[in-house]
Scaffold this active site. Structure first.
Site, PDB file in Angstrom:
ATOM      1  N   SER A   1     -13.309  -1.984   4.322  1.00  0.00           N
ATOM      2  CA  SER A   1     -12.276  -1.303   4.186  1.00  0.00           C
ATOM      3  C   SER A   1     -10.964  -3.272   3.388  1.00  0.00           C
ATOM      4  O   SER A   1     -11.733  -3.977   3.354  1.00  0.00           O
ATOM      5  CB  SER A   1     -11.188  -1.843   5.831  1.00  0.00           C
ATOM      6  OG  SER A   1     -11.154  -3.065   6.606  1.00  0.00           O
ATOM      7  N   LYS A   2      -9.960  -2.184   3.882  1.00  0.00           N
ATOM      8  CA  LYS A   2      -9.082  -3.687   3.230  1.00  0.00           C
ATOM      9  C   LYS A   2      -8.907  -5.271   3.686  1.00  0.00           C
ATOM     10  O   LYS A   2      -9.030  -6.108   3.598  1.00  0.00           O
ATOM     11  CB  LYS A   2      -7.893  -2.656   2.632  1.00  0.00           C
ATOM     12  CG  LYS A   2      -7.395  -2.388   1.860  1.00  0.00           C
ATOM     13  CD  LYS A   2      -6.172  -1.558   1.610  1.00  0.00           C
ATOM     14  CE  LYS A   2      -5.986  -0.942   0.568  1.00  0.00           C
ATOM     15  NZ  LYS A   2      -4.780   0.129   0.390  1.00  0.00           N
ATOM     16  N   ARG A   3      -9.020  -4.820   4.861  1.00  0.00           N
ATOM     17  CA  ARG A   3      -9.151  -5.861   6.038  1.00  0.00           C
ATOM     18  C   ARG A   3     -10.698  -7.074   5.998  1.00  0.00           C
ATOM     19  O   ARG A   3     -10.033  -7.667   7.089  1.00  0.00           O
ATOM     20  CB  ARG A   3      -8.648  -5.703   7.373  1.00  0.00           C
ATOM     21  CG  ARG A   3      -7.453  -4.462   8.016  1.00  0.00           C
ATOM     22  CD  ARG A   3      -6.989  -4.349   8.878  1.00  0.00           C
ATOM     23  NE  ARG A   3      -8.285  -2.413   9.077  1.00  0.00           N
ATOM     24  CZ  ARG A   3      -6.963  -1.300   8.326  1.00  0.00           C
ATOM     25  NH1 ARG A   3      -6.806  -1.615   8.100  1.00  0.00           N
ATOM     26  NH2 ARG A   3      -8.361  -0.624   8.274  1.00  0.00           N
TER      27      ARG A   3
ATOM     28  N   THR B   1      -0.121  -0.074  -1.253  1.00  0.00           N
ATOM     29  CA  THR B   1       0.055  -1.056   0.147  1.00  0.00           C
ATOM     30  C   THR B   1      -0.872  -2.555  -0.303  1.00  0.00           C
ATOM     31  O   THR B   1      -1.396  -3.102   0.489  1.00  0.00           O
ATOM     32  CB  THR B   1      -0.926  -0.246   0.750  1.00  0.00           C
ATOM     33  OG1 THR B   1      -2.641   0.004  -0.155  1.00  0.00           O
ATOM     34  CG2 THR B   1       0.008   0.991   1.405  1.00  0.00           C
TER      35      THR B   1
END
Ligand code: GLU
Length: 470
Positions: free
Chosen positions: A246-248, A11
């Site tokens: 998080s990825k964010r 992802t």
């Protein structure tokens, strides 16, 4: 033989949390002389990101987590890409339908939304009672369907997680999840079981978010008559006490840290400590050392907080260990990012910066003074310890300019001190500020003079002289 796997969904960038799961699975297998397998979980086509699989291959290899089997290296249990295993999942799903552990479901999105609006918290088994022949007729006629797991309405599952101990979940808390989606692809809920079994994975190491769904997977293993794997669930890595990293959060991927000037050894070392500690609290480990030291007892039952300062500290230890040529070679791409360093003797600069960098991008931070000379604060000449000030600087600068021309700068500076009755420290202070404009520099007066070159030193001293007399 111990077999573990890392099973990322492609992802995007490989996040630090994902890399830690991979690292632990790798270490667990290596310590026991086992195999570490990479499986790409790409069945959620809506989440697929182009290039993400290559990032996974590249990152694992770069970090030294070589996998024994995987889509690009092969192995006896392939294919290792879930999208290439569609037929396998369908075959096993049908087996579950035969045994009554799964059923075809034709409910429309609208109906599912409606039952939730009406207060249902989970799917109501509406299609469970459709006779098999009818379901097959509808499928043959082209009606869209999914296959759902048939969870018992009562009873409970108890299993032992190797970190969390005994976990019990009542079946009534579980939903008849979809196993095969309408596009024919399996969900994670199904594929993980089929693959972990067929790939002979005996230790499943994954995030704690799967702890409470594991009873559903256990039901599937039992329905097939398969042995259960051992489970090791890992606590998350937090950005702070309340938020998961998080990825964010942007810069939480392996590649971002490499770009920020971290050494791969330090990243791997640091993430090993995010959820695991050694018995004697040693913190610095090479990958090889981790392979020997890693044990389940050291795994933490509580989340760990990502602390970039600590990673920096570890990184600085690894940087110190590099020999100077290696440091220079690694610093070169970072010098290239700093436009104003063009023209300087970078090899010499490396000898000054090596012991001062915590991360390789520090080559910019530590040389920033070079661009700030034109309007540096002249108050820097004021130094209480050395009893220097602007007036003394103005008085001393003409002889400093002469000293720069001499073959032996040190001797010339010493002579200024002798002749003028100054302390050597006074002369060095004024000289260094006069050519760098900075109270803190990566090296002393003569090193800064060498870095800048005679002409530049004279130019800068004249510039100070002019500003001081304005
Ligand atoms: N594809 C899943 C994920 O990325 C893997 C979880 C697992 O390791 O089983 O979260």
């Amino acid at each position: 033989m111990v077999r573990t796997r890392f099973a990322p969904s492609p992802t995007g960038y490989l996040h630090i949390g994902g890399l830690r799961t991979a690292l632990y699975a790798y270490l667990f297998a290596k310590k026991r002389g086992g195999k570490f397998i990479l499986r790409i979980e790409d069945t959620d086509q809506g989440r697929y990101v182009d290039g993400a699989v290559d990032i996974i291959y590249r990152t694992l290899k770069d970090a030294g987590l070589d996998y024994d089997e995987g889509p690009d290296v092969g192995g006896a249990y392939g294919p290792y890409m879930q999208s290439q295993r569609k037929d396998i999942y369908m075959k096993y799903a049908k087996q579950l339908i035969d045994s009554g552990d799964a059923y075809y479901c034709f409910c429309t999105k609208e109906r599912l939304e409606q039952i939730h609006k009406d207060g249902a918290v989970k799917y109501d088994k509406h299609c469970l009672h459709i006779p098999r022949e009818e379901a097959e007729r509808r499928i043959a006629a082209g009606e869209p369907y999914v296959i759902r797991q048939n969870i018992p309405e009562s009873g409970k599952d108890t299993y032992t997680d190797l970190v969390f101990g005994e976990i019990s979940v009542d079946y009534k808390e579980l939903e008849d999840n979809v196993l095969i989606k309408s596009d024919g692809m399996p969900t994670y809920n199904f594929a993980n079981v089929v693959d972990d079994y067929l790939m002979d994975i005996d230790y499943v190491i994954r995030g704690v978010e799967y702890l409470s769904s594991t009873p559903k997977y256990n039901l599937l293993y039992r329905a097939f008559g398969w042995r259960l794997p051992n489970y090791i669930h890992l606590q998350p890595i937090m950005r702070d006490e309340r938020h998961k990293l998080s990825k964010r959060d942007g810069d939480a991927s392996y590649e971002d840290f490499i770009k920020k000037g971290y050494l791969k050894e330090a990243i791997v070392n640091y993430i090993a400590l995010l959820g695991w500690s050694s018995k004697d609290d040693t913190e610095k480990f090479t990958l090889k050392e981790l392979e020997a030291a890693f044990d389940l007892d050291g795994l933490s039952k509580s989340p760990s907080v990502f602390d970039e300062n600590k990673m920096k500290w570890l990184n600085s230890l690894y940087i110190r260990e590099l020999d100077e040529d290696k440091f220079h070679e690694m610093a070169l791409p970072f010098y290239k990012e700093v436009k104003y360093l063009k023209g300087y003797d970078l090899r010499f600069l490396s000898s000054l910066l090596h012991s001062r960098c915590e991360v390789l991008t520090d080559v910019g931070r530590l040389t920033e003074f070079l661009t700030k000379f034109d309007d540096f604060d002249l108050e820097q000449f004021v130094n209480k310890k050395w009893k220097t000030d602007r007036a003394l600087a103005l008085k001393m600068i003409p002889s400093l300019k002469e000293a720069v021309k001499a073959d032996d700068l040190s001797a010339a500076l010493e002579k200024i001190a002798e002749d003028g009755g100054y302390k050597k420290g006074q002369v060095l202070w004024i000289f260094r500020i006069g050519i760098t404009g900075a109270a803190v520099t990566p090296g002393g007066a003569s090193e800064m003079a060498r870095l800048l070159g005679k002409d530049e030193c004279i130019k800068r001293l004249s510039q100070c002289e002019k500003r001081l007399s304005e």
